[in-house]
Design a protein around this motif. Structure first.
Motif, mmCIF file in Angstrom:
data_model
loop_
_atom_site.group_PDB
_atom_site.id
_atom_site.type_symbol
_atom_site.label_atom_id
_atom_site.label_comp_id
_atom_site.label_asym_id
_atom_site.label_seq_id
_atom_site.Cartn_x
_atom_site.Cartn_y
_atom_site.Cartn_z
ATOM 1 N N LEU A 39 0.835 -1.206 0.000
ATOM 2 C CA LEU A 39 0.000 0.000 0.000
ATOM 3 C C LEU A 39 0.871 1.257 0.000
ATOM 4 C CD1 LEU A 39 -2.891 1.000 -0.125
ATOM 5 C CD2 LEU A 39 -2.932 1.061 2.390
ATOM 6 N N SER A 40 1.945 1.248 0.762
ATOM 7 C CA SER A 40 2.793 2.447 0.775
ATOM 8 C C SER A 40 3.428 2.660 -0.596
ATOM 9 C CB SER A 40 3.825 2.425 1.894
ATOM 10 O OG SER A 40 4.564 1.255 1.865
ATOM 11 N N HIS A 41 3.740 1.557 -1.303
ATOM 12 C CA HIS A 41 4.276 1.677 -2.662
ATOM 13 C C HIS A 41 3.254 2.356 -3.584
ATOM 14 C CE1 HIS A 41 6.260 0.617 -6.399
ATOM 15 N NE2 HIS A 41 5.167 -0.001 -6.794
ATOM 16 N N ILE A 42 2.015 1.913 -3.510
ATOM 17 C CA ILE A 42 0.985 2.452 -4.414
ATOM 18 C C ILE A 42 0.604 3.894 -4.064
ATOM 19 C CG2 ILE A 42 -1.515 2.201 -4.876
ATOM 20 C CD1 ILE A 42 -0.604 -0.886 -5.201
ATOM 21 N N LEU A 43 0.619 4.207 -2.772
ATOM 22 C CA LEU A 43 0.252 5.573 -2.362
ATOM 23 C C LEU A 43 1.452 6.527 -2.349
ATOM 24 C CD1 LEU A 43 -2.222 4.795 0.583
ATOM 25 C CD2 LEU A 43 -2.742 5.159 -1.835
ATOM 26 N N HIS A 44 2.638 6.006 -2.707
ATOM 27 C CA HIS A 44 3.870 6.812 -2.656
ATOM 28 C C HIS A 44 4.052 7.456 -1.284
ATOM 29 C CE1 HIS A 44 3.895 6.225 -6.948
ATOM 30 N NE2 HIS A 44 2.708 6.795 -7.042
ATOM 31 N N LYS A 45 3.856 6.663 -0.266
ATOM 32 C CA LYS A 45 4.039 7.158 1.110
ATOM 33 C C LYS A 45 5.021 6.259 1.829
ATOM 34 C CE LYS A 45 -0.745 8.597 2.295
ATOM 35 N NZ LYS A 45 -0.639 10.019 2.090
ATOM 36 N N GLU A 46 5.703 6.806 2.831
ATOM 37 C CA GLU A 46 6.488 5.957 3.726
ATOM 38 C C GLU A 46 5.510 5.104 4.526
ATOM 39 O OE1 GLU A 46 9.876 5.855 4.058
ATOM 40 O OE2 GLU A 46 9.965 7.258 2.365
ATOM 41 N N ARG A 47 5.967 3.914 4.951
ATOM 42 C CA ARG A 47 5.070 3.042 5.724
ATOM 43 C C ARG A 47 4.526 3.726 6.969
ATOM 44 N NH1 ARG A 47 7.886 -1.783 7.726
ATOM 45 N NH2 ARG A 47 6.229 -2.138 9.234
ATOM 46 N N ILE A 48 5.387 4.466 7.640
ATOM 47 C CA ILE A 48 4.992 5.146 8.885
ATOM 48 C C ILE A 48 3.835 6.118 8.640
ATOM 49 C CG2 ILE A 48 6.804 6.908 8.646
ATOM 50 C CD1 ILE A 48 5.896 5.370 11.994
ATOM 51 N N GLN A 49 3.792 6.705 7.451
ATOM 52 C CA GLN A 49 2.726 7.670 7.145
ATOM 53 C C GLN A 49 1.355 7.016 7.045
ATOM 54 O OE1 GLN A 49 4.762 9.587 3.632
ATOM 55 N NE2 GLN A 49 3.704 11.331 4.556
ATOM 56 N N LEU A 50 1.338 5.717 6.729
ATOM 57 C CA LEU A 50 0.045 5.023 6.681
ATOM 58 C C LEU A 50 -0.630 5.119 8.045
ATOM 59 C CD1 LEU A 50 1.004 1.717 4.796
ATOM 60 C CD2 LEU A 50 0.067 3.811 3.810
ATOM 61 N N TYR A 51 0.187 5.009 9.082
ATOM 62 C CA TYR A 51 -0.366 4.972 10.439
ATOM 63 C C TYR A 51 -0.959 6.303 10.865
ATOM 64 C CZ TYR A 51 0.964 0.238 11.351
ATOM 65 O OH TYR A 51 1.025 -1.136 11.317
#
Ligand code: GLN
Length: 288
Positions: free
Chosen positions: A37-49
């Protein structure tokens, strides 16, 4: 992920996907859901949280759904994202190359340590694949020069991309060919290799993810040692006096590989180094 008109948020889709991957036998279901998901949203994993309540847009949902399908079919995460981190560097990967493993960092660290007092070291990487080994050595030793050999044209194309990406392409040459065949008459300070080492009959027992990696990078012959025999037999011709050879090996192979050097008078045993899981992973031999 199939309900009509449902609004998926980052939080709810991660929960659903983690569970789904778990049912499909994926080893780290939640982690893989987050990485994809972080790859698809171009976000760092931490930002998902910190954006758990953010709804996914239609195009994001579609792209994620494709990725989830592939992972559920046990395609490795790195082949879906097209990237793998190794030695703190970013490498492009495709199914034409083995995905770099943390275990192989042990080989790179050992080589860096032994090369630190060598002036402008020359490195040969046999079966370079993604280029992970030689590219990270060159990235860490700015005076080093390298030669990357692989029998696969497709792998070499990826290794070139990775050399460019990590700014070492000017110090690295690429040759298609079988082991030493393209480098006849040259000598090196270090020969590094993570050759195919899985015994043929074990290939069918590997995890489904590993079986999607190139057989060319895995199959090491009947006992898994075919490539070590060939690499070690001729190594002294391609090593400067005092140079070394560092080989990644599979489980229970370190001692048999080290003993292949016993009958070769120009080579001596240096050391065996274990990986983070305590498995003897790297064999170092020296040219006298
Ligand atoms: N490390 C790989 C694995 O067992 C094997 C790679 C190789 O054969 N060099 O998953």
């Amino acid at each position: 992920m199939s309900k009509e008109n449902e609004v998926w948020t980052i939080g709810s889709i991660l929960k659903w996907t983690g569970q789904y991957f778990g049912e499909k036998g994926v080893e780290n279901p939640r982690l893989d859901a987050e990485v994809l998901l972080s790859h698809i949203l171009h976000k760092e994993r931490i930002q998902l949280y910190v954006h758990f309540d953010q709804p996914l847009q239609q195009h994001e949902l579609m792209a994620f759904r494709e990725a989830v399908k592939k992972r559920a079919a046990r395609l490795p995460v790195a082949y879906i994202t097209g990237h793998k981190e190794f030695m703190g560097l970013d490498f492009c990967v495709t199914p034409a190359v083995l995905i770099p493993r943390p275990d192989t960092e042990v080989l790179v660290e050992a080589a860096l340590k032994r090369l630190k007092d060598t002036d402008q070291p020359e490195i040969l990487d046999i079966g370079t694949g993604s280029g992970a080994i030689v590219v990270s050595v060159l990235a860490n030793i700015i005076t080093a020069r390298g030669t990357a050999v692989d029998i696969s044209e497709k792998a070499l194309a990826i290794a070139k991309v990775n050399a460019e990406k990590n700014n070492v392409a000017e110090r690295l040459q690429f040759y298609q060919g079988d082991i030493y065949q393209p480098v006849q008459g040259r000598i090196y300070d270090a020969i590094l290799s993570n050759p195919p080492y899985i015994p043929n009959e074990d290939i069918s027992t590997l995890a489904p993810e590993v079986r999607q990696e190139p057989a060319l990078a895995l199959a090491g012959g009947q006992d898994g040692l075919d490539f070590y025999r060939r690499i070690i037999n001729d190594a002294s011709k391609y090593l400067k006096p005092g140079g070394f050879i560092a080989l990644e090996v599979g489980i229970h192979q370190a001692r048999p590989v080290a003993s292949l050097a016993e009958s070769i008078s120009e080579l001596s045993f240096d050391s065996i180094i274990s990986d983070y899981g305590g498995i003897e992973r790297v064999v170092i031999l020296k040219r006298k």
